[in-house]
Scaffold this active site. Structure first.
Site, PDB file in Angstrom:
ATOM      1  N   CYS A  18       3.350 -11.423  12.403  1.00  0.00           N
ATOM      2  CA  CYS A  18       4.239 -10.847  13.457  1.00  0.00           C
ATOM      3  C   CYS A  18       3.582 -10.220  14.687  1.00  0.00           C
ATOM      4  O   CYS A  18       3.903  -9.520  15.311  1.00  0.00           O
ATOM      5  CB  CYS A  18       5.214  -9.857  12.850  1.00  0.00           C
ATOM      6  SG  CYS A  18       4.479  -8.564  12.046  1.00  0.00           S
ATOM      7  N   ASP A  44       3.381 -11.766   3.864  1.00  0.00           N
ATOM      8  CA  ASP A  44       4.152 -11.363   5.174  1.00  0.00           C
ATOM      9  C   ASP A  44       3.348  -9.781   5.554  1.00  0.00           C
ATOM     10  O   ASP A  44       4.072  -8.619   5.321  1.00  0.00           O
ATOM     11  CB  ASP A  44       5.542 -10.874   4.821  1.00  0.00           C
ATOM     12  CG  ASP A  44       6.476 -10.422   5.939  1.00  0.00           C
ATOM     13  OD1 ASP A  44       5.923 -10.719   6.991  1.00  0.00           O
ATOM     14  OD2 ASP A  44       7.248  -9.628   5.622  1.00  0.00           O
ATOM     15  N   ASN A 100      -4.293  -2.467  -2.149  1.00  0.00           N
ATOM     16  CA  ASN A 100      -4.778  -2.989  -0.825  1.00  0.00           C
ATOM     17  C   ASN A 100      -4.412  -4.742  -1.132  1.00  0.00           C
ATOM     18  O   ASN A 100      -5.340  -5.144  -1.986  1.00  0.00           O
ATOM     19  CB  ASN A 100      -6.048  -2.540  -0.316  1.00  0.00           C
ATOM     20  CG  ASN A 100      -6.503  -3.470   0.803  1.00  0.00           C
ATOM     21  OD1 ASN A 100      -6.045  -4.316   1.451  1.00  0.00           O
ATOM     22  ND2 ASN A 100      -7.545  -2.745   1.584  1.00  0.00           N
ATOM     23  N   SER A 148       0.970  -1.117  -0.013  1.00  0.00           N
ATOM     24  CA  SER A 148       0.008   0.085  -0.022  1.00  0.00           C
ATOM     25  C   SER A 148       0.805   1.225  -0.086  1.00  0.00           C
ATOM     26  O   SER A 148       0.220   2.392  -0.255  1.00  0.00           O
ATOM     27  CB  SER A 148      -1.086  -0.127   1.225  1.00  0.00           C
ATOM     28  OG  SER A 148      -0.176  -0.132   2.290  1.00  0.00           O
TER      29      SER A 148
HETATM   30  N1  SAH Z   1       7.761  -8.399   3.525  1.00  0.00           N
HETATM   31  C1  SAH Z   1       8.385  -7.132   3.836  1.00  0.00           C
HETATM   32  C2  SAH Z   1       7.789  -6.510   5.063  1.00  0.00           C
HETATM   33  C3  SAH Z   1       6.469  -6.485   5.131  1.00  0.00           C
HETATM   34  S1  SAH Z   1       5.858  -5.378   6.393  1.00  0.00           S
HETATM   35  C4  SAH Z   1       9.752  -7.109   3.867  1.00  0.00           C
HETATM   36  O1  SAH Z   1      10.602  -8.189   3.761  1.00  0.00           O
HETATM   37  O2  SAH Z   1      10.606  -6.190   3.823  1.00  0.00           O
HETATM   38  C5  SAH Z   1       4.223  -4.786   5.996  1.00  0.00           C
HETATM   39  C6  SAH Z   1       3.902  -4.388   4.895  1.00  0.00           C
HETATM   40  O3  SAH Z   1       2.548  -4.160   4.567  1.00  0.00           O
HETATM   41  C7  SAH Z   1       4.281  -2.651   5.144  1.00  0.00           C
HETATM   42  O4  SAH Z   1       5.304  -2.306   3.869  1.00  0.00           O
HETATM   43  C8  SAH Z   1       2.920  -1.949   4.948  1.00  0.00           C
HETATM   44  O5  SAH Z   1       3.230  -0.751   3.864  1.00  0.00           O
HETATM   45  C9  SAH Z   1       1.997  -2.910   4.189  1.00  0.00           C
HETATM   46  N2  SAH Z   1       0.681  -2.659   4.200  1.00  0.00           N
HETATM   47  C10 SAH Z   1       0.032  -2.649   5.378  1.00  0.00           C
HETATM   48  N3  SAH Z   1      -1.247  -2.926   4.986  1.00  0.00           N
HETATM   49  C11 SAH Z   1      -1.508  -3.167   3.732  1.00  0.00           C
HETATM   50  C12 SAH Z   1      -2.707  -3.513   2.886  1.00  0.00           C
HETATM   51  N4  SAH Z   1      -3.926  -3.660   3.455  1.00  0.00           N
HETATM   52  N5  SAH Z   1      -2.312  -3.799   1.706  1.00  0.00           N
HETATM   53  C13 SAH Z   1      -1.212  -3.664   0.968  1.00  0.00           C
HETATM   54  N6  SAH Z   1      -0.087  -3.304   1.979  1.00  0.00           N
HETATM   55  C14 SAH Z   1      -0.215  -3.269   3.277  1.00  0.00           C
END
Ligand code: SAH
Length: 404
Positions: free
Chosen positions: A348, A308, A287, A258
C-alpha cells in the site's frame, strides 16, 4: 471581496489542462489579491485565460488543490452536488444501514483532501488539507442531510496534516458520539470496529474485494481438495482475511500482528461470528519479519499465505529501503506456501508502482527457488476509485499468485 487570481508560469499550464488536481509552488508566477489560507482562488494563464478554481494554502508546497476546471461558482450547492455524486456511486454498498465503505475518496472523487467512510450508522471524516479543515463543519452538515447518519466523527490524526500547517484533531463533528465499538457487516460477517482509535478510520475498507476473493478460494479448495485448508494471515490487524477464510471452512487460521489491541479485536470478531470454530484460530503477537524466518527454519507450510504489510515507503526517498523489506517478507512467504498453494501479496506504498512491486516479488521468487503464476492483479474495491487524471491515487496493489 473579489476572489484572488493566481497566475501560472508560462509553460507550466499542461498538468492543469490535463486536470491534475495539484498546483505546486514552482508553477505559480504571481498571486493578485490577498487570499486567506483556504480561500478559493481563480487560476489563470499569463494572459488571464481561465484555467481552474481551487482552494489556496500558502503553507503547503501544493499551493492550490483544484476543485473545478469550469468557470463556475464553488458554493454550497457545488459541494452538495459533488458529495451527492460520490455518495450515489456507493449506493449499492449500503447493505441496509450496516455496511462499511468509503463514501468520498479525496482527489479521486474530485474532492481533494476529503475522506469520508461509513460504518453502519456513523460516518468518519478525515480533513487532510487546510481547505477542507476550514469547511469541515459545513461539509458535515451537508453529509448529514445526504446520508442521515446518527453521528459524524472526525479522525484527522494523520501526519500529512503537518505539511498543511495543521495539528492532529479528533472528535465529534456532528450528531451523536460513536459507541466504543461499532458492529459493521461485510458479506454477512460481523466486524467490530473502533472508529475512535483504530487504524485509518477504523478498518481496512480498501481490502473488501480481496477478502471476498480469499473466501472464494477457500471455498473452492474445500470442494476440490481432500485436505483442510490452512491460512497464514500476516499483518492481520483485526483478522479480517482470517474471518472470511473461516467463514468458507478453513481448518486453521493463524493471524500474526504486532498490535495486541488489534489481535484482541480479531479474537472477539471470531467469537462474535463463529464461536464454535474459535479453536481453529491462533492470534500471535510478534514481528512478521522474525516470525517468517522462524517458520521457514521450522519447515512449516500453508495452503494459503496473505501478506498485507503496512506502508513501508512514506515517500519517494524511502523506496529503496521499502523494496528490501518487501523482498525479505515475500522471499520467506514463498518458501512457506505448499506446492499448488496461494500467496496473496500486497503493497500500500503509493511511492512503489505496481510494476516495481511486481519486480520485487519476482526477485523474491527467484531467490526462493520456487515457481509461481500471476493469477490476478489485485487492487482496492470500487468504493476506492482512482481518478485517471491522478495516478498518485493508486496506492494499493497486490498479486494473487499460485505457487508451485
Ligand atoms: N490485513 C489487515 C490490514 C493490515 S495493516 C486487514 O485486512 O485488516 C498492517 C498491520 O501490520 C497493522 O495491523 C500493524 O499493526 C501491523 N504491523 C506493522 N508492522 C508489523 C510488523 N513488523 N510485524 C507484525 N505486524 C506489523
Amino acid at each position: 471581496m473579489a476572489e484572488a487570481v493566481l497566475v501560472i508560469q508560462p509553460g507550466r499550464e499542461k498538468p492543469i489542462l490535463h486536470r491534475h488536481p495539484w498546483v505546486f509552488s514552482r508553477a505559480v508566477a504571481a498571486v493578485y489579491g490577498s487570499p486567506e489560507p483556504g480561500d478559493l482562488v481563480t487560476v489563470t494563464t499569463q494572459d488571464g485565460a481561465f484555467l481552474a478554481r481551487g482552494y489556496w494554502n500558502p503553507h503547503s508546497q501544493i499551493r492550490v488543490r483544484l476543485l473545478t476546471w469550469q468557470d463556475e461558482p464553488v458554493d454550497e450547492s457545488w459541494w452538495q452536488r459533488m458529495l451527492a455524486q460520490a455518495a450515489a456511486a456507493r449506493a449499492h454498498l449500503s447493505q441496509g444501514r450496516t455496511g462499511g465503505f468509503r463514501v468520498v475518496n479525496a482527489e479521486n472523487d474530485f474532492l481533494p483532501g476529503l475522506v469520508v467512510d461509513r460504518y453502519g450508522d456513523f460516518l468518519v471524516m478525515q480533513a487532510l488539507t487546510l481547505g477542507i479543515d476550514r469547511r469541515k463543519n459545513q461539509l458535515a452538515d451537508i453529509l448529514a442531510g445526504l446520508l442521515q447518519p446518527d453521528g459524524i466523527y472526525e479522525r484527522s490524526d494523520v501526519d500529512i496534516r503537518s505539511k498543511e500547517g495543521l495539528k492532529l484533531e479528533t472528535g465529534v463533528l456532528w450528531g451523536q458520539p460513536p459507541p466504543e465499538r461499532i458492529v459493521m457487516i461485510e458479506d454477512g460477517l460481523r466486524f467490530q470496529v473502533d472508529i475512535r482509535r483504530g487504524h485509518k478510520t477504523g478498518f481496512y475498507l480498501d481490502q473488501r474485494e480481496n477478502r471476498r476473493l480469499v473466501q472464494e478460494l477457500v471455498a473452492r479448495h474445500q470442494t476440490t481438495q481432500s485436505d483442510d485448508l490452512s491460512l497464514l494471515n500476516l499483518f492481520s490487524y483485526t483478522g479480517s482475511f482470517g474471518l472470511h477464510a473461516l467463514a468458507a471452512g478453513a481448518a486453521r487460521v493463524i493471524n500474526v500482528d504486532s498490535s495486541r489491541e488489534a489481535l484482541e479485536l480479531a479474537e472477539q470478531n471470531v467469537l462474535l461470528n463463529y464461536p464454535e470454530r474459535a479453536d481453529r484460530c491462533k492470534f500471535i503477537q510478534g514481528n512478521v519479519f522474525r516470525y517468517l524466518r522462524d517458520q521457514v527454519s521450522e519447515g512449516q507450510q500453508y495452503d494459503m499465505v496473505v501478506l498485507d504489510p503496512p506502508k513501508f515507503a512514506q515517500s519517494a526517498n524511502q523506496v529503496e529501503k521499502a523494496l528490501s523489506g518487501y523482498k525479505d517478507i515475500n522471499w520467506n512467504a514463498f518458501r512457506l506456501v505448499k506446492p499448488g498453494g496461494w500467496l496473496l501479496t500486497f503493497s500500500c506504498s503509493g511511492a512503489v508502482s505496481p510494476d516495481l512491486f511486481q519486480k520485487v516479488v519476482f526477485g523474491a521468487l527467484a531467490d526462493s527457488g520456487r515457481q509461481a503464476q500471476v493469477v490476478r492483479h489485485l487492487g482496492p474495491g470500487d468504493d476506492h476509485p482512482v481518478a485517471l487524471t491522478f495516478p498518485e491515487g493508486a496506492y494499493l496493489k497486490g498479486l494473487l499468485l499460485r505457487v508451485l
